[in-house]
Design an enzyme around this catalytic site. Structure first.
Site, mmCIF file in Angstrom:
data_model
loop_
_atom_site.group_PDB
_atom_site.id
_atom_site.type_symbol
_atom_site.label_atom_id
_atom_site.label_comp_id
_atom_site.label_asym_id
_atom_site.label_seq_id
_atom_site.Cartn_x
_atom_site.Cartn_y
_atom_site.Cartn_z
ATOM 1 N N ARG A 183 -10.469 -11.437 1.975
ATOM 2 C CA ARG A 183 -11.381 -12.465 1.458
ATOM 3 C C ARG A 183 -10.771 -13.861 1.577
ATOM 4 N NH1 ARG A 183 -11.695 -9.641 -4.284
ATOM 5 N NH2 ARG A 183 -11.171 -7.907 -2.916
ATOM 6 N N LYS A 236 0.835 -1.207 0.000
ATOM 7 C CA LYS A 236 0.000 0.000 0.000
ATOM 8 C C LYS A 236 0.869 1.255 0.000
ATOM 9 C CE LYS A 236 -3.954 -1.922 2.576
ATOM 10 N NZ LYS A 236 -4.965 -1.773 1.527
HETATM 11 N N1 BES Z 1 -8.237 -3.560 4.146
HETATM 12 C C1 BES Z 1 -8.335 -3.212 2.785
HETATM 13 C C2 BES Z 1 -9.607 -2.444 2.454
HETATM 14 C C3 BES Z 1 -9.755 -1.069 3.048
HETATM 15 C C4 BES Z 1 -9.427 0.052 2.319
HETATM 16 C C5 BES Z 1 -10.318 -0.899 4.292
HETATM 17 C C6 BES Z 1 -9.596 1.308 2.858
HETATM 18 C C7 BES Z 1 -10.494 0.365 4.842
HETATM 19 C C8 BES Z 1 -10.141 1.457 4.118
HETATM 20 C C9 BES Z 1 -8.352 -4.482 1.932
HETATM 21 O O1 BES Z 1 -7.614 -5.546 2.408
HETATM 22 C C10 BES Z 1 -7.768 -4.130 0.607
HETATM 23 O O2 BES Z 1 -6.619 -3.797 0.566
HETATM 24 N N2 BES Z 1 -8.571 -4.221 -0.441
HETATM 25 C C11 BES Z 1 -8.111 -3.929 -1.755
HETATM 26 C C12 BES Z 1 -8.666 -4.986 -2.671
HETATM 27 C C13 BES Z 1 -8.133 -4.929 -4.066
HETATM 28 C C14 BES Z 1 -6.647 -5.204 -4.096
HETATM 29 C C15 BES Z 1 -8.858 -5.935 -4.920
HETATM 30 C C16 BES Z 1 -8.627 -2.561 -2.143
HETATM 31 O O3 BES Z 1 -9.757 -2.214 -1.808
HETATM 32 O O4 BES Z 1 -7.877 -1.822 -2.769
HETATM 33 MN MN MN Z 2 -5.584 -5.458 1.842
#
Ligand code: BES
Ligand code: MN
Ligand code: ZN
Length: 478
Positions: free
Chosen positions: A333, A259
C-alpha cells in the site's frame, strides 16, 4: 496453434449435450458408451477414440444445453486440448453450433481460449519438458454468416492469451531473475514494438518526484526501485484515459516484520499485479483497441538490511500525506500510494484501477475463487463487474463504510499502514483511496487469485494471469 475456417484435420471433436439420445456423427461409438455408462456428456467430460488406423474421434461433453456458459466452454475445450496434446494430435476439426444462452462470439472466444489455455506451461527451468504442444491446426467449422466475426474473435483471443501468458511468465520467474530492473526491461521489450511508449525511472527520478513512501519500502534492498510508465494512445481524438496501476514487489520478505518461511515461499509473485498490467497493455496494443490507457508499475524489493525501514518510522509520500509504519510487511500500500498519486496527478488519468497482491486477509475471505474489490465509485465498479463477468474471472466487491475509514487514521501521522480489528482487505483498500483524490477508482486485491498452489480448471499452478482478461474487457467495453 493455428486456427482455420472450414473442415479438415485428423481428429474430429464431437460436441455432446448431457444425455443426448443420439449423435449425427460418431453415433455408433456414442451408443456403445451410453449403454455401458462410460460417457454421459457431462460438462468437460472427454472420451477419445484416436486409433492408429480407424476412428479418430474425441467426444466432448458440454453438459445440459441451458447451463452452457462461456466459462463452461472454456473449461471443456481446455480439457479437450489437454487430451489432444496427450495423444500428440496435430490437427483437429470442430464444428461450432449456436448455443441457447451464449452469443456466437462469446462461444467462439471460449472455444479458442480454452484450446490455447491447454498449451501453457512454465517449464523453462526443467531439463525434461512435460508439456509439449502438438496441435498445429484447428479447423473451425462455423456458421457461414459468422465467418467474419469468427476471424476477428480468433485474432483478438490470440492477442489476449499472449497477454495472459506474458503476465504468467513474468510472475513465475524467481525473484533472483525478475528484479525491478528486469521487469522494467521486459515491459520495454514486449511493449515498445507494439507502439506503447515505455518510460523507466530509477531511484534519482523517483526521489525527484517525491515518492517517499515507495522509496521507504525499497530502501532495504540493494536493487534500485523502478517506476515504469507505459502509455498507449489508441484514441487521439479523446482526452479520456484509464490508468492501470500495478503492485510490483519483485520480492516481499516482510522486511523487519519478517514473514514465516511458508509465507515467504511465493513472494516472488508479489509483482503479479504489475505483471497483469504489462500483460494487459500487450493485449490492448496487439488488438489496437481505440482507447487511451496508461500503465503505472512501481517495482522494488522489500528486504532487510542496515538501511531498511522500520516500524515506528514516519514517512512522507508524493501526495504530502504522512504515514506511520506500523508493519513493514504492509509495504504494498505504501508503494501504491505514490503510484496512484502519480497516475492521477502526473499521468492525469480520469479513472484508475489498481491491481495488487495486497492482503492475506483477502485469501482468508475469498480464497482462490474471487478477486476482492474496493471502490469509491459504484458506477465504475459496475463496469469492472461487467468486465469480470465477460472474462469469467470472478470478482467480489467488499463494503466501504466510513466506519472502516476511521481505522486507518494515524496517531502521530495522518495515516497508519496497518490496522487491528480485522477487515484487513477493506482497510488496505481504503488506505489506497486516500491517494486517488476522488478520481473514480477500483482496487483489485488479487492475493488469492493471481497465484494458486494447485491447478484449477484452465488456470495452471503458479501465476494465473488473473485479472488480465477483466482489465482487457474493461478497457474494450467502457
Ligand atoms: N504480499 C503480501 C500479501 C499476500 C499474502 C499476497 C499472501 C499473497 C499471498 C502483503 O504485502 C502483506 O504482507 N500483507 C500483510 C498486511 C498486514 C501486515 C497488514 C498481510 O496480509 O499479512
Ligand atoms: Mn508484505
Ligand atoms: Zn507484499
Amino acid at each position: 496453434m493455428d486456427f482455420k475456417l472450414g473442415k479438415g484435420g485428423d481428429v474430429r471433436v464431437i460436441l455432446v449435450l448431457k444425455d443426448a439420445t443420439s449423435l449425427e456423427d460418431g453415433n455408433k461409438l456414442y451408443s456403445y458408451l451410453k449403454e455401458k455408462e462410460l460417457f454421459k456428456g457431462d460438462s468437460g467430460e472427454v472420451y477419445s477414440n484416436i486409433s492408429y488406423s480407424g476412428d479418430k474421434i474425441l467426444l466432448l461433453g458440454l453438459g445440459e444445453e441451458d447451463k452452457i456458459t462461456a466459462n463452461s466452454l472454456r473449461q471443456a475445450f481446455f480439457k479437450a486440448g489437454k487430451e489432444l496434446i496427450k495423444f500428440k494430435v496435430e490437427s483437429v476439426d470442430i464444428s461450432i453450433p449456436e448455443f441457447n444462452n451464449t452469443s456466437y462470439e462469446s462461444a467462439i472466444q471460449a472455444v479458442v481460449e480454452g484450446l490455447l489455455q491447454s498449451e501453457y506451461s512454465f517449464e523453462k527451468y526443467l531439463t525434461k519438458k512435460k508439456t509439449i504442444p502438438t496441435i498445429k491446426d484447428v479447423y473451425l467449422d462455423v456458421l457461414s454468416e459468422k465467418e467474419n466475426l469468427t476471424t476477428k474473435t480468433i485474432d483478438e483471443t490470440i492477442n489476449l492469451i499472449d497477454g495472459i501468458f506474458l503476465a504468467r511468465d513474468l510472475a513465475n520467474e524467481p525473484a533472483m531473475v525478475m528484479t525491478p530492473e528486469k521487469l522494467a526491461n521486459s515491459a520495454k521489450e514486449e511493449l515498445e514494438k507494439l507502439g506503447v511508449e515505455v518510460e523507466i525511472f530509477g531511484k534519482e527520478k523517483i526521489e525527484e518526484l517525491g515518492m517517499e513512501a515507495f522509496l521507504a519500502v525499497s530502501k532495504g534492498s540493494s536493487k534500485e526501485p523502478q517506476l515504469i510508465v507505459m502509455n498507449y494512445n489508441g484514441d487521439t481524438s479523446s482526452n479520456e484515459k484509464l490508468a492501470l496501476v500495478g503492485k510490483g514487489l519483485t520480492y516481499d520478505s516482510g522486511g523487519y516484520c519478517i514473514k514465516t518461511p511458508g509465507g515467504m515461499l511465493t513472494m516472488h509473485c508479489d509483482m503479479a499485479g504489475s505483471a497483469s498490467v504489462i500483460g494487459t497493455m500487450k493485449a490492448i496494443a496487439k488488438s489496437k483497441l481505440k482507447k487511451n490507457v496508461v500503465g503505472v508499475v512501481v517495482a522494488c524489493e522489500n528486504m532487510i538490511s542496515g538501511d531498511a525501514y522500520k516500524t515506528g518510522d514516519i514517512i512522507g509520500s508524493m501526495s504530502g500525506k504522512t504515514i506511520e509504519v506500523i508493519n513493514t510487511d504492509a509495504e504494498g500500500r505504501l508503494t501504491l500510494a505514490d503510484a496512484l498519486w502519480y497516475a492521477v496527478k502526473v499521468a492525469k488519468a480520469d479513472k484508475v484501477v489498481d491491481i495488487a497482491t495486497l492482503t492475506g486477509a483477502c485469501v482468508a475471505a475469498l480464497g482462490n475463487i474471487n478477486t476482492g474489490a474496493v471502490t469509491n465509485n459504484e458506477e465504475f465498479m459496475n463496469d469492472v463487474k461487467k468486465a469480470s463477468e465477460i472474462s469469467g474471472e470472478l470478482t467480489w466487491e467488499l463494503p466501504h463504510n466510513d466506519e472502516y475509514r476511521e481505522l486507518i487514521k494515524g496517531t502521530f501521522a495522518d495515516l497508519k499502514n496497518s490496522t487491528t480489528g480485522g477487515a484487513g482487505t477493506i482497510t488496505a483498500g481504503l488506505f489506497l483511496e486516500q491517494f486517488v483524490d476522488n478520481t473514480p477508482w477500483v482496487h483489485l486485491d488479487v492475493a488469492g487469485t493471481a497465484y494458486i498452489s494447485k491447478e484449477m480448471g484452465y488456470l495452471p499452478k503458479g501465476a494465473t494471469g488473473v485479472p488480465v482478461k477483466t482489465l482487457y474487457y474493461l478497457v474494450k467495453e467502457y
